[in-house]
Scaffold this motif. Structure first.
Motif, PDB file in Angstrom:
ATOM      1  N   MET A  89      -7.939  -1.433  23.162  1.00  0.00           N
ATOM      2  CA  MET A  89      -7.387  -0.808  21.958  1.00  0.00           C
ATOM      3  C   MET A  89      -8.522  -0.317  21.057  1.00  0.00           C
ATOM      4  O   MET A  89      -9.526  -1.005  20.923  1.00  0.00           O
ATOM      5  CB  MET A  89      -6.523  -1.813  21.212  1.00  0.00           C
ATOM      6  N   SER A  90      -8.368   0.854  20.461  1.00  0.00           N
ATOM      7  CA  SER A  90      -9.474   1.419  19.682  1.00  0.00           C
ATOM      8  C   SER A  90      -9.648   0.708  18.344  1.00  0.00           C
ATOM      9  O   SER A  90      -8.701   0.193  17.762  1.00  0.00           O
ATOM     10  CB  SER A  90      -9.213   2.907  19.433  1.00  0.00           C
ATOM     11  N   LYS A  91     -10.905   0.699  17.890  1.00  0.00           N
ATOM     12  CA  LYS A  91     -11.217   0.074  16.610  1.00  0.00           C
ATOM     13  C   LYS A  91     -10.674   0.949  15.483  1.00  0.00           C
ATOM     14  O   LYS A  91     -10.594   2.172  15.605  1.00  0.00           O
ATOM     15  CB  LYS A  91     -12.735  -0.063  16.454  1.00  0.00           C
ATOM     16  N   ILE A  92     -10.331   0.304  14.387  1.00  0.00           N
ATOM     17  CA  ILE A  92      -9.906   1.049  13.201  1.00  0.00           C
ATOM     18  C   ILE A  92     -11.122   1.168  12.284  1.00  0.00           C
ATOM     19  O   ILE A  92     -11.817   0.179  12.030  1.00  0.00           O
ATOM     20  CB  ILE A  92      -8.756   0.320  12.468  1.00  0.00           C
ATOM     21  N   LEU A  93     -11.376   2.362  11.807  1.00  0.00           N
ATOM     22  CA  LEU A  93     -12.543   2.580  10.954  1.00  0.00           C
ATOM     23  C   LEU A  93     -12.299   2.014   9.556  1.00  0.00           C
ATOM     24  O   LEU A  93     -11.152   1.977   9.076  1.00  0.00           O
ATOM     25  CB  LEU A  93     -12.849   4.078  10.846  1.00  0.00           C
ATOM     26  N   GLU A  94     -13.377   1.611   8.931  1.00  0.00           N
ATOM     27  CA  GLU A  94     -13.296   1.093   7.546  1.00  0.00           C
ATOM     28  C   GLU A  94     -12.550   2.059   6.628  1.00  0.00           C
ATOM     29  O   GLU A  94     -11.754   1.659   5.788  1.00  0.00           O
ATOM     30  CB  GLU A  94     -14.706   0.943   6.972  1.00  0.00           C
ATOM     31  N   GLU A  95     -12.855   3.348   6.828  1.00  0.00           N
ATOM     32  CA  GLU A  95     -12.275   4.375   5.954  1.00  0.00           C
ATOM     33  C   GLU A  95     -10.750   4.474   6.082  1.00  0.00           C
ATOM     34  O   GLU A  95     -10.090   5.041   5.218  1.00  0.00           O
ATOM     35  CB  GLU A  95     -12.880   5.756   6.287  1.00  0.00           C
ATOM     36  N   GLU A  96     -10.223   3.952   7.176  1.00  0.00           N
ATOM     37  CA  GLU A  96      -8.780   4.037   7.404  1.00  0.00           C
ATOM     38  C   GLU A  96      -8.028   2.843   6.803  1.00  0.00           C
ATOM     39  O   GLU A  96      -6.813   2.789   6.847  1.00  0.00           O
ATOM     40  CB  GLU A  96      -8.499   4.095   8.913  1.00  0.00           C
ATOM     41  N   LEU A  97      -8.793   1.869   6.310  1.00  0.00           N
ATOM     42  CA  LEU A  97      -8.177   0.663   5.754  1.00  0.00           C
ATOM     43  C   LEU A  97      -8.346   0.632   4.245  1.00  0.00           C
ATOM     44  O   LEU A  97      -9.287   1.199   3.699  1.00  0.00           O
ATOM     45  CB  LEU A  97      -8.850  -0.571   6.368  1.00  0.00           C
ATOM     46  N   SER A  98      -7.429  -0.045   3.585  1.00  0.00           N
ATOM     47  CA  SER A  98      -7.604  -0.285   2.156  1.00  0.00           C
ATOM     48  C   SER A  98      -7.163  -1.707   1.859  1.00  0.00           C
ATOM     49  O   SER A  98      -6.430  -2.318   2.644  1.00  0.00           O
ATOM     50  CB  SER A  98      -6.795   0.709   1.325  1.00  0.00           C
ATOM     51  N   CYS A  99      -7.626  -2.200   0.751  1.00  0.00           N
ATOM     52  CA  CYS A  99      -7.351  -3.589   0.416  1.00  0.00           C
ATOM     53  C   CYS A  99      -7.000  -3.682  -1.061  1.00  0.00           C
ATOM     54  O   CYS A  99      -7.616  -3.015  -1.887  1.00  0.00           O
ATOM     55  CB  CYS A  99      -8.607  -4.400   0.718  1.00  0.00           C
ATOM     56  N   SER A 100      -6.013  -4.487  -1.372  1.00  0.00           N
ATOM     57  CA  SER A 100      -5.652  -4.634  -2.787  1.00  0.00           C
ATOM     58  C   SER A 100      -5.054  -6.008  -3.031  1.00  0.00           C
ATOM     59  O   SER A 100      -4.535  -6.647  -2.101  1.00  0.00           O
ATOM     60  CB  SER A 100      -4.657  -3.540  -3.189  1.00  0.00           C
ATOM     61  N   PRO A 101      -5.122  -6.463  -4.266  1.00  0.00           N
ATOM     62  CA  PRO A 101      -4.500  -7.750  -4.570  1.00  0.00           C
ATOM     63  C   PRO A 101      -2.998  -7.700  -4.321  1.00  0.00           C
ATOM     64  O   PRO A 101      -2.368  -6.648  -4.482  1.00  0.00           O
ATOM     65  CB  PRO A 101      -4.792  -7.947  -6.060  1.00  0.00           C
ATOM     66  N   PHE A 102      -2.433  -8.802  -3.913  1.00  0.00           N
ATOM     67  CA  PHE A 102      -0.997  -8.917  -3.617  1.00  0.00           C
ATOM     68  C   PHE A 102      -0.139  -8.545  -4.833  1.00  0.00           C
ATOM     69  O   PHE A 102      -0.443  -8.917  -5.958  1.00  0.00           O
ATOM     70  CB  PHE A 102      -0.718 -10.366  -3.197  1.00  0.00           C
ATOM     71  N   GLU A 103       0.902  -7.784  -4.556  1.00  0.00           N
ATOM     72  CA  GLU A 103       1.896  -7.458  -5.585  1.00  0.00           C
ATOM     73  C   GLU A 103       3.234  -8.058  -5.130  1.00  0.00           C
ATOM     74  O   GLU A 103       3.464  -8.195  -3.927  1.00  0.00           O
ATOM     75  CB  GLU A 103       2.064  -5.932  -5.707  1.00  0.00           C
ATOM     76  N   PRO A 104       4.126  -8.371  -6.081  1.00  0.00           N
ATOM     77  CA  PRO A 104       5.382  -9.025  -5.697  1.00  0.00           C
ATOM     78  C   PRO A 104       6.203  -8.267  -4.648  1.00  0.00           C
ATOM     79  O   PRO A 104       6.934  -8.883  -3.875  1.00  0.00           O
ATOM     80  CB  PRO A 104       6.147  -9.113  -7.025  1.00  0.00           C
ATOM     81  N   ASN A 105       6.084  -6.949  -4.596  1.00  0.00           N
ATOM     82  CA  ASN A 105       6.879  -6.203  -3.604  1.00  0.00           C
ATOM     83  C   ASN A 105       6.154  -6.021  -2.259  1.00  0.00           C
ATOM     84  O   ASN A 105       6.658  -5.329  -1.377  1.00  0.00           O
ATOM     85  CB  ASN A 105       7.324  -4.855  -4.168  1.00  0.00           C
ATOM     86  N   ASP A 106       4.985  -6.613  -2.102  1.00  0.00           N
ATOM     87  CA  ASP A 106       4.276  -6.549  -0.817  1.00  0.00           C
ATOM     88  C   ASP A 106       4.920  -7.545   0.156  1.00  0.00           C
ATOM     89  O   ASP A 106       4.886  -8.758  -0.087  1.00  0.00           O
ATOM     90  CB  ASP A 106       2.789  -6.910  -0.988  1.00  0.00           C
ATOM     91  N   ASP A 107       5.493  -7.024   1.230  1.00  0.00           N
ATOM     92  CA  ASP A 107       6.204  -7.892   2.161  1.00  0.00           C
ATOM     93  C   ASP A 107       5.252  -8.457   3.219  1.00  0.00           C
ATOM     94  O   ASP A 107       5.125  -7.916   4.324  1.00  0.00           O
ATOM     95  CB  ASP A 107       7.351  -7.117   2.822  1.00  0.00           C
ATOM     96  N   ILE A 108       4.619  -9.557   2.873  1.00  0.00           N
ATOM     97  CA  ILE A 108       3.691 -10.171   3.835  1.00  0.00           C
ATOM     98  C   ILE A 108       4.427 -11.043   4.854  1.00  0.00           C
ATOM     99  O   ILE A 108       3.843 -11.472   5.837  1.00  0.00           O
ATOM    100  CB  ILE A 108       2.600 -10.999   3.123  1.00  0.00           C
ATOM    101  N   LEU A 109       5.720 -11.268   4.620  1.00  0.00           N
ATOM    102  CA  LEU A 109       6.474 -12.123   5.549  1.00  0.00           C
ATOM    103  C   LEU A 109       6.726 -11.437   6.894  1.00  0.00           C
ATOM    104  O   LEU A 109       7.120 -12.079   7.867  1.00  0.00           O
ATOM    105  CB  LEU A 109       7.796 -12.562   4.915  1.00  0.00           C
TER     106      LEU A 109
END
Lengths: 174, 45
Positions: free
Chosen positions: A1-21
């Protein structure tokens, strides 16, 4: 499987509507050796809301593909064991940030998202260290992932826990 | 739940403390700067 580039990812603090489940943090065989899946599904939001740990979510093409927690941490170092403690040997303490409960969804493993999370967390720890004392970034993982974090993410070994076959790793930021 | 402290003793402590007596290498400093750049760029705080 190909690697995902850093530029294609983003990161942010959790918000209540983020469905991590929706994230599946278990191993391919369905096991959960580090308890990450259980933590994310049962305790993460409560822990985040009470500020015991802060959840961050990682997105790829708008979808949440991973999450992890960051929290304040302390490394206490005693050169001698308790019974041998002598007055001349001081106990040293190193403030740190713990990168914990790292979960990359099953579908997105082996694409270097873990490396991205480590780099992001290292940057956060380094940035923080300029304003709040922080000597290193700490990671607790199992033995089988050790080589990945040491060789690809630059961590060093701090301590092995033979009972549960886990290992503590660290990376200096100062 | 997550532990908030790691206690190092004996040789683990010795090795850890010794690592903190050295200066970070140029390469390590460069990696820290790059990591900070990634953090600042990607984190929508």
């Amino acid at each position: 499987m190909s690697k995902i580039l850093e530029e294609e990812l983003s990161c942010s603090p959790f918000e209540p509507n983020d469905d991590i489940l929706k994230l599946d943090c278990r191993e391919l065989d369905g096991s959960d050796p580090l308890g990450v899946h259980e933590f994310i599904h049962k305790y993460a939001v409560k822990s985040h809301n009470s500020r015991l740990s802060s959840i961050y979510v990682v997105r790829y093409k708008g979808m949440i593909v991973a999450c992890f927690t960051l929290s304040m941490f302390l490394i206490t170092s005693r050169r001698l064991t308790d019974g041998d403690q002598v007055k001349d040997i001081p106990i040293k303490q190193y403030p740190a940030i713990l990168l914990g409960q790292m979960c990359v969804d099953k579908q997105y493993r082996s694409r270097d998202i873990g490396k991205y999370i480590c780099k992001f967390s290292l940057g956060l720890a380094y940035n923080t260290s300029k304003r709040v004392a922080c000597a290193c970034l700490v990671l607790h993982t199992d033995e089988k992932r050790r080589d990945y974090y040491v060789n690809k993410c630059g961590f060093s070994r701090a301590k092995e826990e033979p009972n549960d076959k886990t290992i503590w790793l660290y990376r200096r930021v100062a | 739940m997550t532990e908030k402290e790691l206690v190092l003793e004996g040789k683990d402590a010795e090795k850890f403390e010794d690592d903190f007596t050295r200066d970070l290498s140029i390469e390590e400093k460069k990696e820290l700067d790059e990591a900070e750049e990634l953090y600042k760029k990607n984190c929508k705080l």
